[in-house]
Design a protein around this motif. Structure first.
Motif, PDB file in Angstrom:
ATOM      1  N   GLY A 131       0.818  -1.216   0.000  1.00  0.00           N
ATOM      2  CA  GLY A 131       0.000   0.000   0.000  1.00  0.00           C
ATOM      3  C   GLY A 131       0.848   1.262   0.000  1.00  0.00           C
ATOM      4  N   LEU A 132       1.801   1.382   0.944  1.00  0.00           N
ATOM      5  CA  LEU A 132       2.639   2.583   1.016  1.00  0.00           C
ATOM      6  C   LEU A 132       3.627   2.639  -0.142  1.00  0.00           C
ATOM      7  CD1 LEU A 132       3.351   2.866   4.850  1.00  0.00           C
ATOM      8  CD2 LEU A 132       1.716   4.146   3.457  1.00  0.00           C
ATOM      9  N   ALA A 133       4.040   1.485  -0.683  1.00  0.00           N
ATOM     10  CA  ALA A 133       4.908   1.492  -1.859  1.00  0.00           C
ATOM     11  C   ALA A 133       4.179   2.110  -3.046  1.00  0.00           C
ATOM     12  CB  ALA A 133       5.365   0.078  -2.191  1.00  0.00           C
ATOM     13  N   ILE A 134       2.864   1.762  -3.187  1.00  0.00           N
ATOM     14  CA  ILE A 134       2.070   2.358  -4.262  1.00  0.00           C
ATOM     15  C   ILE A 134       1.920   3.862  -4.035  1.00  0.00           C
ATOM     16  CG2 ILE A 134      -0.232   2.411  -5.285  1.00  0.00           C
ATOM     17  CD1 ILE A 134      -0.401  -0.600  -4.721  1.00  0.00           C
ATOM     18  N   VAL A 135       1.681   4.269  -2.783  1.00  0.00           N
ATOM     19  CA  VAL A 135       1.542   5.696  -2.460  1.00  0.00           C
ATOM     20  C   VAL A 135       2.820   6.448  -2.810  1.00  0.00           C
ATOM     21  CG1 VAL A 135       1.302   7.337  -0.560  1.00  0.00           C
ATOM     22  CG2 VAL A 135      -0.194   5.341  -0.674  1.00  0.00           C
ATOM     23  N   ASP A 136       3.966   5.875  -2.445  1.00  0.00           N
ATOM     24  CA  ASP A 136       5.247   6.540  -2.686  1.00  0.00           C
ATOM     25  C   ASP A 136       5.492   6.731  -4.178  1.00  0.00           C
ATOM     26  OD1 ASP A 136       7.814   7.611  -1.947  1.00  0.00           O
ATOM     27  OD2 ASP A 136       8.701   5.696  -2.513  1.00  0.00           O
ATOM     28  N   ARG A 137       5.244   5.670  -4.975  1.00  0.00           N
ATOM     29  CA  ARG A 137       5.491   5.775  -6.412  1.00  0.00           C
ATOM     30  C   ARG A 137       4.492   6.711  -7.087  1.00  0.00           C
ATOM     31  NH1 ARG A 137       7.771   1.312  -4.767  1.00  0.00           N
ATOM     32  NH2 ARG A 137       9.420   0.267  -5.973  1.00  0.00           N
ATOM     33  N   ALA A 138       3.246   6.638  -6.680  1.00  0.00           N
ATOM     34  CA  ALA A 138       2.234   7.500  -7.302  1.00  0.00           C
ATOM     35  C   ALA A 138       2.533   8.972  -7.015  1.00  0.00           C
ATOM     36  CB  ALA A 138       0.846   7.114  -6.797  1.00  0.00           C
ATOM     37  N   CYS A 139       2.884   9.301  -5.767  1.00  0.00           N
ATOM     38  CA  CYS A 139       3.190  10.694  -5.425  1.00  0.00           C
ATOM     39  C   CYS A 139       4.428  11.184  -6.168  1.00  0.00           C
ATOM     40  CB  CYS A 139       3.392  10.826  -3.923  1.00  0.00           C
ATOM     41  SG  CYS A 139       1.878  10.635  -2.950  1.00  0.00           S
ATOM     42  N   ALA A 140       5.435  10.305  -6.319  1.00  0.00           N
ATOM     43  CA  ALA A 140       6.641  10.701  -7.035  1.00  0.00           C
ATOM     44  C   ALA A 140       6.342  11.001  -8.498  1.00  0.00           C
ATOM     45  CB  ALA A 140       7.707   9.619  -6.910  1.00  0.00           C
ATOM     46  N   ARG A 141       5.532  10.150  -9.134  1.00  0.00           N
ATOM     47  CA  ARG A 141       5.219  10.364 -10.546  1.00  0.00           C
ATOM     48  C   ARG A 141       4.297  11.557 -10.754  1.00  0.00           C
ATOM     49  NH1 ARG A 141       6.300   6.201 -14.109  1.00  0.00           N
ATOM     50  NH2 ARG A 141       5.753   7.814 -15.624  1.00  0.00           N
ATOM     51  N   LEU A 142       3.402  11.803  -9.807  1.00  0.00           N
ATOM     52  CA  LEU A 142       2.487  12.943  -9.925  1.00  0.00           C
ATOM     53  C   LEU A 142       3.136  14.263  -9.515  1.00  0.00           C
ATOM     54  CD1 LEU A 142      -0.756  11.322  -8.467  1.00  0.00           C
ATOM     55  CD2 LEU A 142      -0.440  12.110 -10.819  1.00  0.00           C
ATOM     56  N   GLY A 143       4.280  14.186  -8.834  1.00  0.00           N
ATOM     57  CA  GLY A 143       4.916  15.417  -8.354  1.00  0.00           C
ATOM     58  C   GLY A 143       4.271  15.954  -7.104  1.00  0.00           C
ATOM     59  N   HIS A 144       3.635  15.073  -6.301  1.00  0.00           N
ATOM     60  CA  HIS A 144       3.019  15.478  -5.039  1.00  0.00           C
ATOM     61  C   HIS A 144       3.957  15.087  -3.891  1.00  0.00           C
ATOM     62  CE1 HIS A 144      -0.236  16.207  -7.603  1.00  0.00           C
ATOM     63  NE2 HIS A 144      -1.008  15.145  -7.381  1.00  0.00           N
ATOM     64  N   PRO A 145       4.617  16.028  -3.226  1.00  0.00           N
ATOM     65  CA  PRO A 145       5.531  15.680  -2.120  1.00  0.00           C
ATOM     66  C   PRO A 145       4.820  14.900  -1.015  1.00  0.00           C
ATOM     67  CG  PRO A 145       5.837  17.966  -2.765  1.00  0.00           C
ATOM     68  CD  PRO A 145       4.604  17.489  -3.488  1.00  0.00           C
ATOM     69  N   LEU A 146       5.433  13.800  -0.606  1.00  0.00           N
ATOM     70  CA  LEU A 146       4.898  12.929   0.440  1.00  0.00           C
ATOM     71  C   LEU A 146       5.749  13.098   1.696  1.00  0.00           C
ATOM     72  CD1 LEU A 146       3.042  10.584   1.398  1.00  0.00           C
ATOM     73  CD2 LEU A 146       4.753   9.016   0.412  1.00  0.00           C
ATOM     74  N   ALA A 147       5.116  13.266   2.839  1.00  0.00           N
ATOM     75  CA  ALA A 147       5.859  13.476   4.091  1.00  0.00           C
ATOM     76  C   ALA A 147       5.257  12.605   5.180  1.00  0.00           C
ATOM     77  CB  ALA A 147       5.830  14.940   4.508  1.00  0.00           C
ATOM     78  N   LEU A 148       6.091  12.350   6.203  1.00  0.00           N
ATOM     79  CA  LEU A 148       5.676  11.526   7.340  1.00  0.00           C
ATOM     80  C   LEU A 148       6.197  12.144   8.621  1.00  0.00           C
ATOM     81  CD1 LEU A 148       4.688   8.997   8.873  1.00  0.00           C
ATOM     82  CD2 LEU A 148       6.817   7.867   8.194  1.00  0.00           C
ATOM     83  N   ARG A 149       5.295  12.315   9.591  1.00  0.00           N
ATOM     84  CA  ARG A 149       5.674  12.712  10.945  1.00  0.00           C
ATOM     85  C   ARG A 149       5.143  11.649  11.892  1.00  0.00           C
ATOM     86  NH1 ARG A 149       2.909  17.291   9.476  1.00  0.00           N
ATOM     87  NH2 ARG A 149       1.493  17.000  11.236  1.00  0.00           N
ATOM     88  N   SER A 150       6.007  11.100  12.727  1.00  0.00           N
ATOM     89  CA  SER A 150       5.568  10.023  13.614  1.00  0.00           C
ATOM     90  C   SER A 150       6.422  10.008  14.864  1.00  0.00           C
ATOM     91  CB  SER A 150       5.646   8.674  12.904  1.00  0.00           C
ATOM     92  OG  SER A 150       5.161   7.639  13.736  1.00  0.00           O
ATOM     93  N   GLN A 151       5.778   9.589  15.957  1.00  0.00           N
ATOM     94  CA  GLN A 151       6.467   9.423  17.240  1.00  0.00           C
ATOM     95  C   GLN A 151       5.966   8.121  17.864  1.00  0.00           C
ATOM     96  OE1 GLN A 151       6.093  12.762  19.835  1.00  0.00           O
ATOM     97  NE2 GLN A 151       7.268  11.849  21.480  1.00  0.00           N
TER      98      GLN A 151
END
Length: 738
Positions: free
Chosen positions: A560-580
């Motif tokens: 799921g997140l691999a698809i999100v990462d590739r789709a955002c990269a190809r679309l030019g939508h910066p993907l970010a993560l904040r977690s604790q």
């Protein structure tokens, strides 16, 4: 008219007054019988006598006071004369010349030592002499040695200018190598005290000490020159040899007869021409012209090479000195030149090997690209063929569910259906990844309302959230964005599904924030959180953390997140993560906002990835101690046409740049390099050596200290996990600045 002459003595005045009184008394007595006015005259006479008596007493007191004043004046005059004699005796005992001028610059007194060396001045050196007359006579005195080129008038003007100061001290030279120190001090009343001190002995002692120090320094300079590995020669402004060391004669093979003080430069050059040959035929003429050039300031530097014998190479460097002399240094660079020739040969061999290796890599890349294209075609075909029997199997299982009534049989059928659904989701996910990795993929980029994305997802995901007892809240948004609707929905769906899957208690919050010209879609959860070390791993295929999730589908298999990462990269939508860890996570995607009315994009910087035409040809150095991440960065930027130089720590990076002899166009520096040197420290060292270089620090450290340090150094900070779009924007800005 007065009856008494004031100029008469007091006794004479009293005598006259007594006679006048007797005459008046006789007159009164004689005329008493004749007239009654006689008595009145007597009264007036008595009154006049009283006044005369008073006047006499006053005159006597005045005379006493006058005698006392004359006595005091005589005593004061005697005391002043005694003080003057004492003062004259006191200043006469002083070893220095002493003079005092009043506020009008007139000489009051001086002792015999004042201007004793100026015999011509003695006849006029008397009280009342003006300071200007004194200066004029001193300036023309033959005993005074004026500075070379200074006229008496100029010396006098400078002396009067010094006299204007309240305190002044200077030294003048007298004939016979004698020196006089003159000091002036202004008094509170405006007068001037002048002292003249003979400092001849002090000047001579200082001169002797200076000569001793110069001789000592000359010996030290000689010892220093003799210990140098370079040959050194020093010439004065007349181009005569002043100093040299033994190494000079050894390197230039010069006869000892030519190495002596006073040797002419032309003679030394002629001997050098016979013993050595110049590497460039024009160097000798250039060297002669440089040495013979007449200049008011220091000569500029000059350097050239000469050869001794069949192999020895000498480098000659010259630089002018402030007195129009010059210094020559000769260095044996035979080993360096041999190493340079060998290095040139090695470079040629390496270039040939690089060309051959490049051709091999190009062939391998073409082969890999063909294999990848074949793989994508195979996955697409296989996925289509596999989905049909899976759908049929699901239909058969649905038919059996109506016939089997035993709970155990129902449970087995449910597990089988779940397994088939998982396989179907896996195939869909593989198909999506295959499409996203395909070079020929095209997107349907157009304006889309976020409510059209959020509304259906709210209804779809609410069922999954209710099964786990979670609260799902999707905040409605009126923003319009520019993207591919189907892929944007797939990204949001995977993020929400992932949040529900790994959240056991609490809630999941979905919404969008307006940030400048972009909308930031955020998915918050109260799950276990993701450690910093795992925040890059979760975007890889088939990578799942230790948490157990419910439900099937591709997301449960780590895609799921691999698809999100590739789709955002190809679309030019910066993907970010904040977690604790222990407090949840927040995934966010930035999408450009468009005008709802006309569907026009707002002016923001959005790029789906760097193009070869933008950044191709850049030379970038990446310093990263993790080999996998370093190689991943190299593969990514090299796919954009960028040349990558890789190093694992600060020491190897500095050594590599020194060996290559180039300055990269940009730097990608990991903050924690593992060798005791941070990325910001390495940048500071490289900047001090090569000057400012565009640089980006890559780190998972989210502390304000690092952000402040990067800001102070003018560095771009990129948080891990690495955002390919942010990296491409950085490289594009570097390319635009070149």
């Amino acid at each position: 008219m007065s009856l008494i002459n004031p100029r008469d003595a007091l006794e004479r005045q009293n005598e006259k007054l007594l006679k006048i009184t007797e005459s008046l008394m006789r007159r009164v007595e004689y005329q008493t019988a004749q007239s009654g006015a006689a008595y009145s005259q007597f009264e007036r006479a008595a009154l006049l006598e009283k006044r005369v008596r008073q006047r006499t007493e006053e005159l006597e007191r005045t005379l006493d006071l006058l005698h006392e004043s004359n006595a005091q004046l005589a005593r004061a005059t005697a005391e002043a004369e005694s003080a003057r004699r004492d003062l004259a005796d006191a200043i006469e005992t002083v070893d220095e010349g002493f003079a005092f001028f009043d506020p009008e610059d007139r000489l009051i007194l001086c002792n015999s030592r004042f201007c004793r060396d100026f015999r011509e001045l003695q006849p006029v050196l008397k009280p009342g002499l003006s300071f200007d007359d004194y200066v004029d006579r001193i300036s023309r005195a033959r005993q005074l040695v004026r500075p070379e080129g200074t006229s008496p008038e100029a010396w006098a003007r400078e002396r009067r200018a010094r006299h204007a100061d309240r305190h002044v001290m200077f030294t003048v030279e007298l004939e016979g190598d004698r020196w006089l120190q003159v000091s002036e001090h202004r008094t509170s009343q405006g007068g001037t005290v002048m002292l003249q001190t003979d400092v001849t002995d002090i000047v001579r002692l200082e001169r002797q000490e200076r000569a001793r120090l110069i001789d000592k320094q000359a010996r030290l300079v000689r010892a220093t020159l003799d210990h140098l590995d370079q040959g050194v020669a020093i010439f004065d402004e007349e181009k005569r040899l002043l100093g040299w060391n033994r190494r000079l004669g050894t390197l230039l093979a010069l006869d000892a007869r030519y190495l002596r003080i006073g040797t002419e430069f032309d003679g030394l050059l002629a001997q050098l021409r016979r013993s050595a040959r110049f590497a460039d035929s024009g160097d000798m003429a250039r060297f002669r012209a440089w040495a013979e050039a007449e200049s008011t300031g220091p000569r500029g530097p000059i350097d050239f090479e000469i050869r001794q014998g069949p192999r020895q190479v000498l480098h000659v460097f010259g630089r002018g000195m402030p007195d129009n002399g010059f210094v020559l240094s000769v260095t044996d660079v035979t080993l360096e030149r041999s190493a340079a020739e060998r290095l040139a040969q090695i470079n040629e061999e390496l270039e040939q090997r690089v060309v051959a290796r490049t051709l091999d890599l190009e062939d391998a890349l073409a082969t890999a690209e063909r294999a990848n294209a074949s793989k994508n075609r195979f996955v697409a075909a296989a996925s289509h063929d596999l989905l049909q029997p899976l759908s049929a199997a699901k239909l058969y299982i649905s038919g059996l569910a109506d016939r089997l009534t035993e709970p155990r049989d129902q449970a087995v059928l449910q597990k089988a259906e779940t397994a088939l659904s998982s396989a179907e989701g896996l195939i869909d996910a593989l198909l999506d990844i295959s499409k996203l990795e395909s070079e020929g993929l095209s997107f349907d980029i157009r304006p889309v309302a976020l409510r059209e994305i959020f509304g259906p997802l709210r209804d779809e995901m609410a069922v999954l959230a209710e099964r786990k007892g979670l609260q799902l809240r999707v905040v409605d948004s009126a923003l319009w964005v520019e993207s591919d609707p189907s892929y944007l929905r797939r990204v949001a769906q995977n993020l929400i599904s992932n949040a529900i899957r790994y959240t056991e208690t609490g809630r999941v919050l979905v919404g969008a924030r307006r940030v400048g010209g972009a909308a930031r879609i955020e998915v918050h959860d109260t799950g276990p959180g993701i450690a910093e070390a795992d925040q890059q791993t979760i975007f890889e295929e088939f990578k799942r953390l230790g948490a157990t999730g419910s439900g099937g589908g591709s997301e449960g298999l780590g895609l799921g997140l691999a698809i999100v990462d590739r789709a955002c990269a190809r679309l030019g939508h910066p993907l970010a993560l904040r977690s604790q860890p222990g407090r949840g996570s927040c995934f966010s995607v930035r999408v450009p906002v468009v005008d709802e009315a006309v569907g026009r994009p707002t002016p923001i910087h959005r790029r789906p990835g760097a193009r070869r035409s933008d950044v191709a040809g850049l030379v970038v150095m990446a310093v990263e101690n993790e080999p996998d991440l370093r190689r991943a960065l190299a593969l990514l930027v090299e796919s954009w046409g960028v040349d990558m130089i890789e190093a694992e720590d600060a020491e190897s990076a500095e050594a590599l740049l020194a060996d290559l002899g180039i300055v990269p166009d940009a730097l990608l520096l990991d903050q924690r390099l593992g060798s005791g040197v941070t990325g910001t420290e390495l940048y500071a060292r490289l900047r001090s050596r090569y000057g400012p270089i565009p640089a980006m620090v890559i780190s998972a450290d989210r502390s304000p200290d690092l952000a402040s340090a990067c800001k102070s150094l003018g560095l771009t900070l990129l948080r891990k996990p690495v955002d390919p779009n942010a990296l491409s924007l950085f490289l594009e800005s570097v390319a635009e600045a070149l």
